[in-house]
Design an enzyme around this catalytic site. Structure first.
Site, PDB file in Angstrom:
ATOM      1  N   HIS A 176      -9.836  -3.706   9.283  1.00  0.00           N
ATOM      2  CA  HIS A 176      -9.645  -3.571   7.835  1.00  0.00           C
ATOM      3  C   HIS A 176      -9.920  -4.883   7.096  1.00  0.00           C
ATOM      4  CE1 HIS A 176      -8.142   0.464   7.415  1.00  0.00           C
ATOM      5  NE2 HIS A 176      -7.012   0.271   8.068  1.00  0.00           N
ATOM      6  N   GLU A 216      -9.378   4.532   6.663  1.00  0.00           N
ATOM      7  CA  GLU A 216      -8.540   4.746   7.843  1.00  0.00           C
ATOM      8  C   GLU A 216      -9.313   5.384   9.001  1.00  0.00           C
ATOM      9  OE1 GLU A 216      -6.076   3.170   8.109  1.00  0.00           O
ATOM     10  OE2 GLU A 216      -5.458   2.736   6.062  1.00  0.00           O
ATOM     11  N   GLU A 238       0.842  -1.182   0.000  1.00  0.00           N
ATOM     12  CA  GLU A 238       0.000   0.000   0.000  1.00  0.00           C
ATOM     13  C   GLU A 238       0.891   1.251   0.000  1.00  0.00           C
ATOM     14  OE1 GLU A 238      -4.050   1.737   2.065  1.00  0.00           O
ATOM     15  OE2 GLU A 238      -2.647   0.739   3.320  1.00  0.00           O
ATOM     16  N   GLU A 250      -2.525  -3.920   6.893  1.00  0.00           N
ATOM     17  CA  GLU A 250      -3.601  -4.905   7.008  1.00  0.00           C
ATOM     18  C   GLU A 250      -3.656  -5.955   5.910  1.00  0.00           C
ATOM     19  OE1 GLU A 250      -3.913  -1.662   6.200  1.00  0.00           O
ATOM     20  OE2 GLU A 250      -5.559  -1.311   4.799  1.00  0.00           O
ATOM     21  N   ASN A 251      -2.555  -6.323   5.256  1.00  0.00           N
ATOM     22  CA  ASN A 251      -2.596  -7.344   4.198  1.00  0.00           C
ATOM     23  C   ASN A 251      -3.554  -8.468   4.587  1.00  0.00           C
ATOM     24  OD1 ASN A 251      -0.183  -6.032   3.114  1.00  0.00           O
ATOM     25  ND2 ASN A 251       0.790  -6.949   4.901  1.00  0.00           N
ATOM     26  N   GLU A 286      -6.066  -3.052  12.479  1.00  0.00           N
ATOM     27  CA  GLU A 286      -5.761  -3.825  11.267  1.00  0.00           C
ATOM     28  C   GLU A 286      -6.770  -4.943  11.041  1.00  0.00           C
ATOM     29  OE1 GLU A 286      -3.848  -2.258   9.521  1.00  0.00           O
ATOM     30  OE2 GLU A 286      -2.740  -1.089  11.005  1.00  0.00           O
ATOM     31  N   GLY A 298       3.163   1.886  10.809  1.00  0.00           N
ATOM     32  CA  GLY A 298       3.028   1.228  12.109  1.00  0.00           C
ATOM     33  C   GLY A 298       2.625  -0.223  11.914  1.00  0.00           C
ATOM     34  N   ALA A 299       1.719  -0.431  10.956  1.00  0.00           N
ATOM     35  CA  ALA A 299       1.221  -1.767  10.660  1.00  0.00           C
ATOM     36  C   ALA A 299       0.497  -1.725   9.320  1.00  0.00           C
ATOM     37  CB  ALA A 299       0.249  -2.220  11.743  1.00  0.00           C
TER      38      ALA A 299
HETATM   39  N1  BES Z   1      -3.297   0.819   5.878  1.00  0.00           N
HETATM   40  C1  BES Z   1      -2.593   1.519   6.883  1.00  0.00           C
HETATM   41  C2  BES Z   1      -1.142   1.716   6.560  1.00  0.00           C
HETATM   42  C3  BES Z   1      -0.884   2.513   5.286  1.00  0.00           C
HETATM   43  C4  BES Z   1      -1.729   3.537   4.884  1.00  0.00           C
HETATM   44  C5  BES Z   1       0.235   2.235   4.544  1.00  0.00           C
HETATM   45  C6  BES Z   1      -1.473   4.242   3.702  1.00  0.00           C
HETATM   46  C7  BES Z   1       0.506   2.943   3.374  1.00  0.00           C
HETATM   47  C8  BES Z   1      -0.359   3.947   2.944  1.00  0.00           C
HETATM   48  C9  BES Z   1      -2.721   0.837   8.243  1.00  0.00           C
HETATM   49  O1  BES Z   1      -3.965   0.261   8.430  1.00  0.00           O
HETATM   50  C10 BES Z   1      -2.583   1.902   9.295  1.00  0.00           C
HETATM   51  O2  BES Z   1      -3.436   2.728   9.398  1.00  0.00           O
HETATM   52  N2  BES Z   1      -1.502   1.891  10.056  1.00  0.00           N
HETATM   53  C11 BES Z   1      -1.243   2.886  11.071  1.00  0.00           C
HETATM   54  C12 BES Z   1      -1.387   2.324  12.448  1.00  0.00           C
HETATM   55  C13 BES Z   1      -2.802   2.406  12.911  1.00  0.00           C
HETATM   56  C14 BES Z   1      -3.017   1.639  14.176  1.00  0.00           C
HETATM   57  C15 BES Z   1      -3.255   3.827  13.128  1.00  0.00           C
HETATM   58  C16 BES Z   1       0.162   3.373  10.881  1.00  0.00           C
HETATM   59  O3  BES Z   1       0.909   2.728  10.166  1.00  0.00           O
HETATM   60  O4  BES Z   1       0.492   4.423  11.444  1.00  0.00           O
HETATM   61 ZN    ZN Z   2      -5.491   1.587   8.745  1.00  0.00          ZN
END
Ligand code: BES
Ligand code: ZN
Length: 793
Positions: free
Chosen positions: A272, A291, A96, A235-236, A269, A232-233
């Site tokens: 998602h 998000e 992503e 959701e694959n 995650e 941070g993470a």
């Molecule tokens: N899908 C996102 C990560 C993402 C978004 C990667 C856009 C690349 C482009 C993931 O679900 C996410 O929101 N991660 C957050 C942590 C979350 C607990 C708020 C992050 O990575 O900060």
């Molecule tokens: Zn997210």
């Protein structure tokens, strides 16, 4: 499928060399492509065929070579050290928003869904994972050290959710009550640290299944900690990847806020898996919905799993207030922004999409009511499953389920930036209270003076001292001014708007109304979220120069006082505000003490760190002495500090506590000790904890040492940003030094993050603390000559 006869096929592809490509129409002979024309800027390739490909279905075969890169995107390598000290690499993916095209040529858009059959050829002693379960594993004919692992076919899905991982891992597993096999993969030897996340995941899957009334569609889900990880993470589908600090909990050494953070990230995650993976946004314009929704429901889920966390109060003190703070600035932006080129996605990976998005969904959920909200969610998820949807489609479903004007209400929140300030006045008319409400856009810089009159449709709940926890009346304010009659409200009763601080607006009460609320704050009859909301409204009204002074409460105060101290560090009042901070927090500090009390709650554990940190930073003598004594024992291994007294790693809380206290008042040997602790630390949580506080050191030469450390091999590339940010936020000298360091090392930093979202975080952290026009001009001038498109906002 060839829809119109053609001799060209255009697909996404980046940093990939195609060796051969052929197309075989169904039941016919294959034709080899004779030209590969790469459009590098557009990340596309055009395959040219010597003859016309006729309408119909067929098979496209591509043989290609890609690069296992070091950029933390696409298919990349992640470095780790084995328990015996060897450096090794795992191969992992992060697709992503638009990096699947770095791993294989494809049509890399969320609305172009397909099934995937994945096989990996890997060294036989390595773990190989992908979205689906393994269906076959056999020796690889050409090399006895390799095996071929074949995974089951995926459901129809978008490319950005495909994932695979090859490396050395241990795992713990459980079966959730609804029959899904859940595994948490950890670094070798650390399986124990996966147990907390495993427990959360096993509880969360049935929670969502029940909430949406839609089962989790895959037979398994893996959660895996990846050493080098930009976000941070992620959701694959069926294979969720995490930073180590967002997944691993050491029962002895992790602090309460880390636990809470892990629970929230897992909740996010996994949400998602339905909202995003099963039903996917039509285009990146709707990323905010994906998000924002997950950032709201993660709290609902944690509240279900851990009611003792009092997590909604923390939503307000973290997401809601942060969103209001940013959205009150003139350079904010609407939640919904159109994304043309996918390179703009990094720009909207920000607090407006996440925190304001989550806040307006929380308001919407409250306006609709849980029962109808769930009905609407189910309608949406079943109608669009395996397909794509836009924001309006969700509004439609919720409108059907609730009979309320959802689209009309929500458009006012998502399509224009900012939010309203609501003025209230009251008048007693016999047994009734008559309220007069007026809405105007709220601005951090003072009263709104624009020519237009932005307007919101605001769901507002109103309560009285009769029952501070239950709405006496609920209205939808759909015009600039409104009069409301509260029947049977005696003169001695107070009236409060915005129960639970759910509405995304600020309230300015007339002086008598505010005065009437003071006793309810003092005797704590108002719940914490409501006191927090009042405090925060008053603070921001005062700093915007529009409201009256007075009243204070709660722990959000600490954050606001932090902002004040940063501002006042530019002035002569610095010592006075420090004294004020000491006065406010020392009684709480005394009550909590240094050591956990038997049977005390999660919140007291969180609060202890916060309060002692504040006191230490503000130079409270007794706290300082005790901090030094305990730190000495800790370093000498006599008495190990409880993790809650070190510094929480979660962004939810202000940095502080013992490390900060000793560093702030420390010298070069303190810094060396900290760097030694950093080197020795086994957990990434502890390394991050130290990295974030190093900036508290105040001597200029030591500050330089910390900055150099930030770019060294010792710090993971994704964490450099927080070390530099720590220096910028740590002291007045640090602010200048960090800004100079970023400018001096701009090229290296920019290349490292390829202009992605880590660059915008870095910029925000480094220039945030400046408060005068000279610096503003300097920052502006620098970015005019060094553009950073992803950080423009
Ligand atoms: N899908 C996102 C990560 C993402 C978004 C990667 C856009 C690349 C482009 C993931 O679900 C996410 O929101 N991660 C957050 C942590 C979350 C607990 C708020 C992050 O990575 O900060
Ligand atoms: Zn997210």
């Amino acid at each position: 499928q060839v829809k119109n006869a053609t001799n060209q096929i255009v697909m996404n592809c980046a940093d990939i060399d195609i060796i051969t490509a052929s197309y075989a129409p169904e039941g016919d002979e294959e034709v080899h492509a004779t030209g590969f024309n790469y459009q590098n800027e557009d990340e596309k390739v055009t395959l040219s065929f010597p003859s016309i490909l006729q309408k119909g279905t067929g098979t496209l075969k591509i043989d290609f070579v890609g690069e296992l890169n070091d950029k933390m995107k696409g298919f990349y390598r992640s470095k780790y050290t084995t328990p015996t000290g060897d450096t090794r690499y795992a191969a992992v993916t992060q697709f992503e928003a638009t990096d699947a095209r770095r791993a294989f040529p494809c049509w890399d858009e969320p609305a172009i869904k397909a099934t995937f059959d994945i096989s990996l050829v890997v060294p036989k002693d390595r773990v190989a994972l992908s979205n689906m379960n393994v269906v076959d594993r056999k020796p690889y004919p050409d090399d006895e050290n390799l095996v071929e692992v074949k995974f089951a076919r995926t459901p129809v899905m978008s490319t950005y959710l495909v994932a695979f991982v090859v490396g050395e891992y241990d795992f713990v597993e459980a079966r959730s009550q609804d029959g899904v096999l859940v595994r948490v993969y950890t670094p070798v030897g650390k399986a124990e640290q996966g147990k907390f996340a495993l427990e959360v995941a096993a509880k969360t899957l049935p929670f969502y299944k029940d909430y949406f009334n839609v089962p989790y569609p895959l037979p398994k889900i893996d959660l895996i900690a990846i050493a080098d990880f930009a976000a941070g993470a992620m959701e694959n589908w069926g294979l969720v990847t995490y930073r180590e600090t967002a997944l691993l909990i050491d029962p002895k050494n992790s602090c309460s806020s880390s636990r809470q953070w892990v629970a929230l990230v897992v909740g996010h995650e996994l949400a998602h898996q339905w909202f995003g993976n099963l039903v996917t946004m039509e285009w990146w314009t709707h990323l905010w919905l994906n998000e924002g929704f997950a950032s709201w429901i993660e709290y609902l889920c944690v509240d279900h799993c851990f009611p003792e966390y009092d997590i909604w109060t923390q939503f307000v003190s973290a997401d809601y207030t942060r969103a209001q703070e940013l959205d009150a600035l003139d350079n904010s932006h609407p939640i919904e922004v159109s994304v043309g080129h996918p390179s703009e996605v990094d720009e909207i990976f920000d607090a407006i999409s996440y925190s304001k998005g989550a806040s307006v969904i929380r308001m919407l959920h409250d306006y609709i009511g849980d029962e109808d909200f769930r009905k609407g969610m189910n309608l949406y998820l079943t109608k669009f499953q395996q397909k794509n949807a836009a924001t309006e489609d969700l509004w439609d479903s919720l409108e059907k389920a609730s009979g309320k004007p959802i689209a009309a209400v929500m458009n006012t929140w998502t399509k224009q930036m900012g939010f309203p300030l609501i003025y209230v006045e009251a008048e007693q008319q016999e047994d009734d209270r008559v309220l007069k409400l007026v809405q105007k856009k709220f601005c951090a810089s003072g009263p709104y003076t624009g020519e237009d009159f932005p307007m919101w449709m605001v769901p507002i709940s109103i309560c009285t001292s009769d029952d501070p926890t239950c709405a006496k009346m609920q209205i939808l304010m759909d015009k600039p001014e409104l009069t409301v009659v509260l029947k049977d409200t005696k003169p001695e009763q107070w009236v409060k708007l915005n129960l639970g601080t759910v509405g995304f607006f600020r309230t300015q009460y007339s002086p008598p109304m505010l005065q009437a609320l003071v006793p309810a704050i003092a005797d704590l009859s108002l719940p914490p979220v409501d006191r927090l909301g009042l405090q925060n409204d008053l603070f921001s009204l005062v700093s915007a120069g529009t409201g009256p002074g007075g009243a204070a409460c709660c722990c959000d105060l600490s954050c606001n006082l932090g902002i004040l101290s940063t501002l006042l560090s530019h002035t002569d009042f610095h010592e006075e505000i420090q004294g004020f901070v000491r006065d406010v927090f020392s009684p709480i500090g005394e009550r909590l003490g240094w050591d956990p009390k038997p049977g005390e709650g999660h919140l007291d554990a969180l609060l202890r760190g916060l309060v002692l940190g504040k006191l230490g930073k503000a130079g409270h003598k007794a706290t300082l002495e005790e901090a030094r004594r305990r730190f000495k024992d800790h370093v000498e291994g006599k008495h190990i500090l409880s993790a809650d007294l070190r510094s929480p790693v979660a962004p939810v809380f202000a940095l502080s506590q013992v490390y900060v206290t000793v560093l702030k008042h420390g010298d070069s040997s303190t810094l060396d000790t900290m760097l030694k602790l950093h080197k020795q630390a086994d957990m990434q949580e502890e390394k991050n904890r130290i990295e974030r506080v190093l900036g508290a050191i105040s001597q200029p030469e030591l500050i330089q040492k910390v900055l150099t450390f930030a770019l060294s091999e010792e710090v993971r590339p994704q964490d450099t940003v927080s070390v530099i940010g720590g220096v910028a936020g740590g002291s007045k000298q640090g602010r200048k030094a960090a800004w100079k360091f970023v400018r001096d090392n701009w090229e290296e930093l920019y290349n490292r993050y390829q202009g992605g979202f880590l660059i915008s975080r870095l910029i925000k952290l480094t220039v945030d603390g400046f408060a005068n026009d000279k610096m503003a001009a300097e920052v502006k001038a620098f970015f005019e000559s060094h553009p950073a498109p992803s950080a423009e906002r």
